[in-house]
Design a protein around this motif. Structure first.
Motif, PDB file in Angstrom:
ATOM      1  N   CYS A 180       0.789  -1.242   0.000  1.00  0.00           N
ATOM      2  CA  CYS A 180       0.000   0.000   0.000  1.00  0.00           C
ATOM      3  C   CYS A 180       0.818   1.288   0.000  1.00  0.00           C
ATOM      4  O   CYS A 180       0.352   2.317  -0.488  1.00  0.00           O
ATOM      5  N   VAL A 185      -6.039   3.953  -1.521  1.00  0.00           N
ATOM      6  CA  VAL A 185      -6.295   3.183  -0.309  1.00  0.00           C
ATOM      7  C   VAL A 185      -7.416   3.805   0.529  1.00  0.00           C
ATOM      8  O   VAL A 185      -7.983   3.164   1.400  1.00  0.00           O
ATOM      9  N   LEU A 186      -7.729   5.066   0.236  1.00  0.00           N
ATOM     10  CA  LEU A 186      -8.776   5.749   1.007  1.00  0.00           C
ATOM     11  C   LEU A 186     -10.089   5.867   0.249  1.00  0.00           C
ATOM     12  O   LEU A 186     -11.033   6.489   0.736  1.00  0.00           O
ATOM     13  N   LEU A 220     -12.344  -2.259  -1.904  1.00  0.00           N
ATOM     14  CA  LEU A 220     -11.397  -3.074  -1.154  1.00  0.00           C
ATOM     15  C   LEU A 220      -9.996  -2.702  -1.614  1.00  0.00           C
ATOM     16  O   LEU A 220      -9.678  -2.819  -2.794  1.00  0.00           O
ATOM     17  N   ALA A 260      -6.848  -1.749   1.168  1.00  0.00           N
ATOM     18  CA  ALA A 260      -6.106  -2.278   2.315  1.00  0.00           C
ATOM     19  C   ALA A 260      -6.671  -3.646   2.705  1.00  0.00           C
ATOM     20  O   ALA A 260      -5.921  -4.540   3.117  1.00  0.00           O
ATOM     21  N   THR A 261      -7.973  -3.795   2.543  1.00  0.00           N
ATOM     22  CA  THR A 261      -8.607  -5.074   2.880  1.00  0.00           C
ATOM     23  C   THR A 261      -8.087  -6.201   1.993  1.00  0.00           C
ATOM     24  O   THR A 261      -7.810  -7.311   2.472  1.00  0.00           O
ATOM     25  N   LEU A 282      -4.590  -7.001   3.116  1.00  0.00           N
ATOM     26  CA  LEU A 282      -4.612  -7.750   4.370  1.00  0.00           C
ATOM     27  C   LEU A 282      -5.048  -9.194   4.135  1.00  0.00           C
ATOM     28  O   LEU A 282      -4.447 -10.145   4.674  1.00  0.00           O
ATOM     29  N   LEU A 304     -14.404   5.177   5.922  1.00  0.00           N
ATOM     30  CA  LEU A 304     -13.703   3.989   5.433  1.00  0.00           C
ATOM     31  C   LEU A 304     -14.337   2.737   6.021  1.00  0.00           C
ATOM     32  O   LEU A 304     -15.217   2.810   6.887  1.00  0.00           O
ATOM     33  N   VAL A 338     -11.074  -2.252   7.804  1.00  0.00           N
ATOM     34  CA  VAL A 338      -9.637  -2.383   7.554  1.00  0.00           C
ATOM     35  C   VAL A 338      -8.999  -1.015   7.309  1.00  0.00           C
ATOM     36  O   VAL A 338      -7.867  -0.753   7.724  1.00  0.00           O
TER      37      VAL A 338
END
Lengths: 207, 207, 207
Positions: A128, A144-145, A150, A152-153, A156, C28, C31
């Motif tokens: 990321c 990422v924001l 999806l 960061a999800t 992860l 958000l 996550v």
């Protein structure tokens, strides 16, 4: 070349293409393209290496990484006008680079014998942070924001999937491929089908 | 004091002045001036030192750097209202600091025996990243991303010129001065005469 | 657990809450909450540890820090809609986290035997940089740059107070508590009573 280096090379190449595409949207010159390409491509892995105390940082010990970024920047500078939607290309290349970088970060942290929590986190960070730096520097909303996507999800889930695979006895290389596939499928599903997790709402809907 | 330390001191001083000028445009208090001055002045060199594994980082081993930043911040806090165009001063001081920082970064990487690609990159990073952090933090468009201006290009030409000078047998110190001069002349030419490289255009003009 | 680890744990927990609150303002998913919470909570201390050459970085050596961030993110995700003004909570939790992080940063730098200037700076950096990353990444004006508020000033006064306390013979632990109290009181006074230092004005008022 080791498997881990191959992952790093692939993610660097594809992230560099995304960086150059962002530079094309900002109408920079060729050196500006290379600058953003390098920042995006090595940003996440650099943070990972500094945090793990890896010395030297991967691209400082192997300058070919930088040359790949420059080549990617030149390629995009002269061809980006040929594609119809640069933003779609950006999203999909970023999806691909994210998936590979998550696997690369997970693999490097594993090779350092880190505990599971740190391994997962290094996967997420490697995936990321390069794109995050790219977007912050050019002043765009970081991918990422983006609400209801999806990102960061997916990262992860990818590094988490590798840990689960390892814990049931799957060897490292296929486990890292599982990480990349999991991340890629989730992110792609989010881009195509709008897959998402529920987002925070300040006033939950009445039922 | 070594020649390299002298370069670092000069770039720190002048970058600190630019940071304080940016703080004056954001109407901060004196401590805010010092904060942005420090971030700008040591940002690029800190990244360079962390990447090269230099321990301690230059200003941690030599706190006088920080005191210089504070002095620069105080000076600007009480005198900035005297100058007519703070933005012009900012541009020209930044040009000067960029040139010296490129030479300093190139010199430090050389003294670590790094290969040419990394030396050039450390020159560019040392020159560009402090100002980039300054601009990102205060929410201005980074100078390095200004369309149609030589900035990263000037930095790259500077550290590249040092490598060429060294390869034809010129000793290190004059080679670093050549780096600073090359970078400074290109950046100044861009500010005065509008020198630039062709930028990316999504639809190239019909000829 | 050592006193310094306790300070780090407390500041990580409270900064993670602020990060999650910012994530709730950006709507958000869970996550994403954890991502911003981690970035905010460990950002300042990570920079401190990398600069001091601490190996491993505090949370890499002790993954419980990351689990705390995740727990804080989950807690805020499910409860933030219950509070009336999330921004007020954000400001006050940030005030609390800042104060403890300043003490933690000061203490760690002291334990590394750094000179006074570096100790003070590490206190300020540990306190301010996590929140700065949080605000830059989500595109809000960093709290540290808010005009007419004590923020960097409160941090500086806190770590400075610890140095003074030590120099008059007060032992380390109470000196660090003095640092936290000084920072917290100044920041709180700024939030409640509008305490501030004079800010830079380009044209000073005629008297």
């Amino acid at each position: 070349m080791s498997f881990l280096a191959l992952l790093d090379f692939s993610s660097v190449l594809v992230f560099a293409l995304t960086g150059a595409l962002v530079a094309s949207r900002a109408q920079l010159d060729l050196v500006g393209f290379a600058f953003i390409a390098c920042l995006t491509a090595v940003g996440g892995g650099t943070v990972r290496d500094v945090l793990l105390g890896r010395d030297p940082v991967f691209w400082v010990g192997q300058p070919a990484y930088v040359l790949i970024c420059v080549a990617a920047a030149i390629f995009v500078f002269f061809t980006a006008h040929l594609v119809e939607s640069r933003y779609r290309w950006l999203l999909w290349l970023d999806c691909f680079a994210l998936s590979i970088a998550v696997a690369a970060g997970t693999g490097v942290a594993l090779s350092f014998g880190q505990p599971g929590v740190i391994v997962v986190l290094m996967g997420v960070a490697t995936g990321c942070l390069g794109g995050l730096m790219r977007d912050v520097v050019v002043g765009e909303i970081p991918l990422v924001l983006k609400q209801g996507e999806l990102y960061a999800t997916a990262a992860l889930a990818g590094s988490g999937a590798a840990m689960i695979a390892l814990s049931v006895g799957i060897p490292t290389r296929p486990a890292l491929l599982i990480a990349a596939a999991t991340c890629g499928i989730l992110r792609a599903g989010s881009l195509i089908f709008g897959w998402s997790l529920p987002v925070y709402k300040s006033r939950p809907p009445k039922v």
